[in-house]
Write an enzyme that holds these catalytic residues in place. Structure first.
Site, PDB file in Angstrom:
ATOM      1  CG  HIS A 124      -1.713   1.233   1.402  1.00  0.00           C
ATOM      2  ND1 HIS A 124      -2.756   1.550   0.565  1.00  0.00           N
ATOM      3  CD2 HIS A 124      -1.612   2.256   2.283  1.00  0.00           C
ATOM      4  CE1 HIS A 124      -3.278   2.716   0.942  1.00  0.00           C
ATOM      5  NE2 HIS A 124      -2.600   3.164   1.973  1.00  0.00           N
ATOM      6  CE1 TYR A 183      -2.803  14.306   5.563  1.00  0.00           C
ATOM      7  CE2 TYR A 183      -5.170  14.280   5.187  1.00  0.00           C
ATOM      8  CZ  TYR A 183      -4.043  13.700   5.718  1.00  0.00           C
ATOM      9  OH  TYR A 183      -4.148  12.527   6.393  1.00  0.00           O
ATOM     10  CB  CYS A 209      -9.381  29.579  20.644  1.00  0.00           C
ATOM     11  SG  CYS A 209     -10.646  30.695  21.192  1.00  0.00           S
ATOM     12  CE1 TYR A 216      -8.007   7.514   6.237  1.00  0.00           C
ATOM     13  CE2 TYR A 216      -8.670   8.061   3.995  1.00  0.00           C
ATOM     14  CZ  TYR A 216      -8.091   7.187   4.890  1.00  0.00           C
ATOM     15  OH  TYR A 216      -7.604   5.987   4.445  1.00  0.00           O
TER      16      TYR A 216
HETATM   17  C1  LIG Z   1      -5.139   3.600   5.013  1.00  0.00           C
HETATM   18  C2  LIG Z   1      -4.899   2.271   4.430  1.00  0.00           C
HETATM   19  C3  LIG Z   1      -5.604   1.854   3.299  1.00  0.00           C
HETATM   20  C4  LIG Z   1      -6.644   2.692   2.610  1.00  0.00           C
HETATM   21  O1  LIG Z   1      -6.145   3.818   1.989  1.00  0.00           O
HETATM   22  P1  LIG Z   1      -7.163   4.694   1.124  1.00  0.00           P
HETATM   23  O2  LIG Z   1      -6.306   5.702   0.491  1.00  0.00           O
HETATM   24  O3  LIG Z   1      -8.149   5.266   2.064  1.00  0.00           O
HETATM   25  O4  LIG Z   1      -7.782   3.775   0.127  1.00  0.00           O
HETATM   26  C5  LIG Z   1      -5.363   0.588   2.818  1.00  0.00           C
HETATM   27  N1  LIG Z   1      -4.474  -0.225   3.419  1.00  0.00           N
HETATM   28  C6  LIG Z   1      -3.767   0.146   4.499  1.00  0.00           C
HETATM   29  C7  LIG Z   1      -2.832  -0.791   5.117  1.00  0.00           C
HETATM   30  C8  LIG Z   1      -3.957   1.405   5.027  1.00  0.00           C
HETATM   31  O5  LIG Z   1      -3.253   1.758   6.101  1.00  0.00           O
END
Ligand SMILES: *Cc1c(COP(=O)(O)O)cnc(C)c1O
Length: 425
Positions: A188, A311, A346, A382
């Site tokens: 990922h 962000y 604040c 999020y």
């Molecule tokens: C956060 C996360 C995701 C999902 O990411 P998205 O951008 O929301 O699709 C998938 N796998 C792992 C391990 C993550 O930490």
């Protein structure tokens, strides 16, 4: 937002605000279900619940065939509470992390939850806790990453995530020492990457997976599928999703031929399933000019939705005049101007319209009046899950619309919730 302006999934926003108050997150269940269906070509859709872990969202995913990823003991408890089984094949719940805090290690051992290890130490700690035997999968850092922002890039040498691609022999040796079989390879590389960068992951996993030995049976493409927050940003179309699948499927098939065994292909989206299904409904509480800037201040702040402050993320916004059922109605006489939208905290960074460096920018909106509703779109991912009690603000209510009705799926916090567990010695 599906449905006419002023409605979310065909329920008038004014009614939602009247019945549940503001700020309130509103989720369109049908929009989430549509996204799940779009990814049905993959053998397993594993929802990364950190994007939005409300029990109603988890239950919806479960009822539509998705499995779930958990990054903490708390997320494992949520998945169990939403009806996911602790164990199964494929595992209904996978714990993915770079560390085991003591609570999560105890939790995965107690419930027999599958683990996806992102550091060599996790392999040892898990092996010691199981007392030998069992299986794990590895989250591999391929040495590159990509995200919509440097904070959402989760691959490469600057990222803490995953086991480094050159350390696979060490990980194998550790697993062997504990009698653990490595049954899956996972990558990922970031959140909100573009599909071209995501496509490189398939190639990297195909190159590295054969090192993992004879027990491999699952490949995970991770998450990161992009969502268009701004009009004109590239959206994942049925065609791009189909070609993304074909690319992974081809990599999988080549690996199957090479390894002589069937491989299961998982995808692990968070944002993609829920972002566009969520709207944050807020009320305008003050309107003022400071020098050349026109400020619209609402009752939600970065405690409610952190992405802009964190962000510089852009969220689409629309205005719904008070006492009107449809956005647009009652707006004809209001002229559109460039406004800065902020919250009640604040803290000068409590601005929804800011860039990545924290510089205030503006967004065009019809001239707002106190009492109007401001709808912040694409807030389902999020959003609530990153919200906090900063400034001692109770967290927002959450509402899910399904079957044409609005259901409260998390009550707004109260003053008592804020102080729960505190005591004066
Ligand atoms: C956060 C996360 C995701 C999902 O990411 P998205 O951008 O929301 O699709 C998938 N796998 C792992 C391990 C993550 O930490």
């Amino acid at each position: 937002m599906r449905g006419p302006c002023g409605e979310i999934a065909f329920v008038p926003v004014a009614e939602i605000a009247r019945d549940f108050g503001t700020p309130t997150y509103v989720y369109d269940a049908a929009a989430i279900v549509e996204r799940i269906a779009e990814l049905s070509r993959f053998d397993v859709l594993r929802y990364a619940q950190k994007a939005n872990s409300n029990l109603a969202v988890l239950d919806l995913c479960r009822r539509h065939g998705a499995l779930v990823d958990a990054v903490s003991a708390g997320e494992i408890h949520r998945a169990l509470a939403a009806g996911f089984d602790a164990q199964g094949d494929p595992p209904p719940i996978v714990y993915t992390a770079d560390v085991f805090d003591r609570e999560s290690l105890d939790c995965v051992i107690e419930h027999g939850i599958a683990v996806n290890c992102g550091s060599p130490d996790m392999i040892d700690q898990y092996g010691e806790s199981t007392g030998g035997g069992g299986e794990i999968t590895l989250r591999i850092n391929p040495g590159f990453g990509h995200g919509h922002n440097r904070k959402t890039n989760t691959g490469g040498a600057h990222s803490k995530h995953g086991v480094w691609h050159e350390d696979l022999p060490d990980c194998l040796a550790r697993a062997r020492r504990h009698g653990l079989r490595i049954t899956g390879a996972h990558m990922h590389i970031g959140s909100g990457a573009d599909l071209e960068h995501l496509a490189q992951v398939a190639g990297a996993l195909e190159r590295l997976a054969p090192q993992l030995g004879g027990d491999l049976h699952t490949l995970s493409a991770g998450g990161g599928l992009p969502v268009p927050y701004r009009a004109g940003e590239p959206a994942s179309t049925p065609e791009t999703l189909a070609s993304y699948f074909r690319l992974w499927d081809a990599a999988r098939r080549r690996l199957e031929a090479r390894l002589g065994r069937a491989l299961r292909l998982e995808i692990e989206p968070g944002r993609y399933l829920v972002a566009e299904a969520g709207t944050l409904v807020t009320e305008v509480r003050a309107v003022k000019r400071q020098g050349g800037n026109h400020f619209v201040l609402v009752d939600a702040g970065f405690n409610t939705l952190a992405r802009p402050a964190m962000y510089g993320a852009y969220h689409p916004m629309s205005l719904l005049p008070k006492n009107s059922r449809a956005a647009g109605a009652g707006l004809e006489e209001r002229k559109v101007c460039e406004v800065v939208v902020g919250g009640p905290l604040c803290e000068s960074g409590d601005i929804f319209t800011q860039d990545e460096e924290g510089m205030v920018r503006t967004q065009p909106l019809p001239e707002a009046q106190v009492g109007d509703l401001l709808l912040i779109g694409c807030a389902g991912a999020y959003g609530f899950s990153m919200s906090s009690n900063y400034n001692s603000k109770p967290r927002a209510a959450e509402v899910m619309i399904s079957g044409g009705r609005a259901h409260l799926v998390r009550a707004r916090e109260t003053g008592a919730d804020l102080m729960r567990g505190e005591r004066i010695p």
